[in-house]
Write an enzyme that holds these catalytic residues in place. Sequence first.
Site, PDB file in Angstrom:
ATOM      1  N   GLY A  14       8.155  20.143 -13.523  1.00  0.00           N
ATOM      2  CA  GLY A  14       8.251  18.812 -14.146  1.00  0.00           C
ATOM      3  C   GLY A  14       7.183  18.647 -15.218  1.00  0.00           C
ATOM      4  O   GLY A  14       6.110  19.229 -15.109  1.00  0.00           O
ATOM      5  N   ARG A  87      24.835  28.204 -17.716  1.00  0.00           N
ATOM      6  CA  ARG A  87      26.093  28.348 -18.458  1.00  0.00           C
ATOM      7  C   ARG A  87      27.051  29.350 -17.798  1.00  0.00           C
ATOM      8  O   ARG A  87      28.093  29.665 -18.332  1.00  0.00           O
ATOM      9  CB  ARG A  87      25.808  28.738 -19.913  1.00  0.00           C
ATOM     10  CG  ARG A  87      25.609  27.472 -20.772  1.00  0.00           C
ATOM     11  CD  ARG A  87      25.167  27.818 -22.157  1.00  0.00           C
ATOM     12  NE  ARG A  87      23.730  28.089 -22.179  1.00  0.00           N
ATOM     13  CZ  ARG A  87      23.101  28.806 -23.091  1.00  0.00           C
ATOM     14  NH1 ARG A  87      23.770  29.364 -24.058  1.00  0.00           N
ATOM     15  NH2 ARG A  87      21.795  28.963 -23.060  1.00  0.00           N
ATOM     16  N   ASP A 118       3.402  24.069  -7.811  1.00  0.00           N
ATOM     17  CA  ASP A 118       3.501  25.065  -6.730  1.00  0.00           C
ATOM     18  C   ASP A 118       4.658  26.036  -6.929  1.00  0.00           C
ATOM     19  O   ASP A 118       4.515  27.241  -6.704  1.00  0.00           O
ATOM     20  CB  ASP A 118       3.572  24.377  -5.365  1.00  0.00           C
ATOM     21  CG  ASP A 118       4.712  23.380  -5.264  1.00  0.00           C
ATOM     22  OD1 ASP A 118       5.281  22.991  -6.303  1.00  0.00           O
ATOM     23  OD2 ASP A 118       5.042  22.979  -4.134  1.00  0.00           O
ATOM     24  N   THR A 140       0.234  18.968 -11.998  1.00  0.00           N
ATOM     25  CA  THR A 140       1.178  18.047 -11.351  1.00  0.00           C
ATOM     26  C   THR A 140       0.572  16.648 -11.347  1.00  0.00           C
ATOM     27  O   THR A 140      -0.623  16.489 -11.076  1.00  0.00           O
ATOM     28  CB  THR A 140       1.539  18.431  -9.893  1.00  0.00           C
ATOM     29  OG1 THR A 140       2.228  17.320  -9.283  1.00  0.00           O
ATOM     30  CG2 THR A 140       0.337  18.756  -9.024  1.00  0.00           C
ATOM     31  N   ASP A 142       1.217  14.659  -9.138  1.00  0.00           N
ATOM     32  CA  ASP A 142       1.072  14.313  -7.716  1.00  0.00           C
ATOM     33  C   ASP A 142      -0.303  14.659  -7.152  1.00  0.00           C
ATOM     34  O   ASP A 142      -0.661  14.181  -6.067  1.00  0.00           O
ATOM     35  CB  ASP A 142       2.130  15.043  -6.879  1.00  0.00           C
ATOM     36  CG  ASP A 142       3.545  14.596  -7.196  1.00  0.00           C
ATOM     37  OD1 ASP A 142       3.689  13.624  -7.953  1.00  0.00           O
ATOM     38  OD2 ASP A 142       4.493  15.219  -6.694  1.00  0.00           O
ATOM     39  N   ASP A 144      -1.310  17.322  -5.765  1.00  0.00           N
ATOM     40  CA  ASP A 144      -1.222  17.893  -4.410  1.00  0.00           C
ATOM     41  C   ASP A 144      -1.203  19.416  -4.395  1.00  0.00           C
ATOM     42  O   ASP A 144      -0.684  20.022  -3.459  1.00  0.00           O
ATOM     43  CB  ASP A 144       0.018  17.345  -3.688  1.00  0.00           C
ATOM     44  CG  ASP A 144       1.313  17.765  -4.366  1.00  0.00           C
ATOM     45  OD1 ASP A 144       1.266  18.309  -5.479  1.00  0.00           O
ATOM     46  OD2 ASP A 144       2.390  17.533  -3.776  1.00  0.00           O
ATOM     47  N   ARG A 186       5.961  13.225  -3.400  1.00  0.00           N
ATOM     48  CA  ARG A 186       6.974  13.686  -2.438  1.00  0.00           C
ATOM     49  C   ARG A 186       6.352  13.984  -1.088  1.00  0.00           C
ATOM     50  O   ARG A 186       6.849  13.600  -0.048  1.00  0.00           O
ATOM     51  CB  ARG A 186       7.613  14.986  -2.938  1.00  0.00           C
ATOM     52  CG  ARG A 186       8.611  14.793  -4.001  1.00  0.00           C
ATOM     53  CD  ARG A 186       9.124  16.129  -4.456  1.00  0.00           C
ATOM     54  NE  ARG A 186       8.078  16.877  -5.147  1.00  0.00           N
ATOM     55  CZ  ARG A 186       8.185  18.141  -5.504  1.00  0.00           C
ATOM     56  NH1 ARG A 186       9.267  18.809  -5.210  1.00  0.00           N
ATOM     57  NH2 ARG A 186       7.210  18.748  -6.150  1.00  0.00           N
TER      58      ARG A 186
HETATM   59  O1  F6P Z   1       6.310  17.035  -8.626  1.00  0.00           O
HETATM   60  C1  F6P Z   1       6.294  16.114  -9.642  1.00  0.00           C
HETATM   61  C2  F6P Z   1       7.396  15.096  -9.497  1.00  0.00           C
HETATM   62  O2  F6P Z   1       7.214  14.139 -10.512  1.00  0.00           O
HETATM   63  C3  F6P Z   1       7.487  14.435  -8.123  1.00  0.00           C
HETATM   64  O3  F6P Z   1       6.530  13.427  -7.940  1.00  0.00           O
HETATM   65  C4  F6P Z   1       8.917  13.952  -8.122  1.00  0.00           C
HETATM   66  O4  F6P Z   1       9.384  13.821  -6.817  1.00  0.00           O
HETATM   67  C5  F6P Z   1       9.643  15.043  -8.852  1.00  0.00           C
HETATM   68  O5  F6P Z   1       8.681  15.689  -9.667  1.00  0.00           O
HETATM   69  C6  F6P Z   1      10.796  14.550  -9.677  1.00  0.00           C
HETATM   70  O6  F6P Z   1      11.490  15.635 -10.231  1.00  0.00           O
HETATM   71  P1  F6P Z   1      12.579  15.487 -11.380  1.00  0.00           P
HETATM   72  O7  F6P Z   1      11.866  15.422 -12.700  1.00  0.00           O
HETATM   73  O8  F6P Z   1      13.419  16.732 -11.264  1.00  0.00           O
HETATM   74  O9  F6P Z   1      13.361  14.235 -11.142  1.00  0.00           O
END
Ligand code: F6P
Length: 364
Positions: A14, A87, A118, A140, A142, A144, A186
């Site tokens: 992400g 694709r 991770d 991240t 998060d 974490d 999460r």
């Molecule tokens: O790990 C980063 C994060 O933003 C989480 O907090 C969230 O659950 C997830 O990615 C969302 O993923 P996506 O961008 O695929 O919706």
Amino acid sequence: MAMIKRIGIMTGGGDCPGLNAVIRAVAKRAMFEHGWEVFGIEDGYEGLIKPRFRRLEAADVSGILTLGGTILGTSNKSDPYAYIDPRGASNARRDVSKQVIRNVREKGLDALILIGGDGTMATAARLSRDGLKIIGVPKTIDNDLSGTEITFGFDTAVGVATEAIDRLHTTAQSHHRIMIVEVMGRRAGWIALYAGTAGGGDIILIPEIPYTLKAVAAKVNFRRKIGKKFSLVVVAEGAKPRGGEVVVKRRIEASPDPIRLGGVGFVLGDQLERLTGQEARAVVLGHLQRGGSPTAADRILATQLGAEAICLAARGEFGRMVAVRNGKMSSVSLDVPGKGPRLVPIHHPLIAAARAVGTSFGDE
Ligand code: F6P
């Protein structure tokens, strides 16, 4: 000292505020200090598989420090060891890691700097074992990731969430409502804990402390009894009731980690309305927390991590992820972040401080 002439840089997973600041630091130090050529790999591992490499000049990484997102693009779907071609006709997973290694060698990339969370690091560790020279950079919102004390993007996310909580405070107060703010997180509740504390949340619910509806409703009712006609609940998307489950929003089959959470705030709102008789509204902040310009703290951290990654590469310390340890730049094995998330310890001093000012964690 490693013999390096050309490196590749990739952002995976992400997106996150501060990615461009890392790209800038990596590329500038590589170009200016060592005279290395730098290639950008587009859209995460997808760009290593296809391949999609583009040469970066100093001008390409100038003026991007403050930009959100990533100039290289990213993806959280393309695992080279279990790849589903977006694709392709079939949904079968294939191991295309040998293709990745061939692409890197054909392009003459002597080392790769892979920025990610991770999932990205777990794949980086496998590619490293299979012979590629890799340095990881942790990312991240998060916060974490195991192996590092902090990740860039977190401070920005906490700032966005805190501002949202502040704004929702005044409307909750005016309408005498329960206002629920759902934030990302999460597996770990760092954003909820920090933003919830900074925004004065009355109830903070995090994955590490399963809640009971009874305790949450009791806090709302208690506040009403003492004349506080509204309550603010900050809930991490991964929070769950004691003995219950998380709220899953969708499955992304091509993703190595297919579960996407979301919606616990709405579920909680309906339940609390029924239990307390008080009107409730829920807001899901979602990707707002990941977008836009990084804070000063995140720009600084991203710059330090990016610059440090090139030091490691120059010293030939591959198979490592740069990390903050004891407040200093350091590194850990690429295997560490894939071993599981860095959760909020339930005896974290901030939890104790928040409880001391009357915040409920839904577990009393
Ligand atoms: O790990 C980063 C994060 O933003 C989480 O907090 C969230 O659950 C997830 O990615 C969302 O993923 P996506 O961008 O695929 O919706």
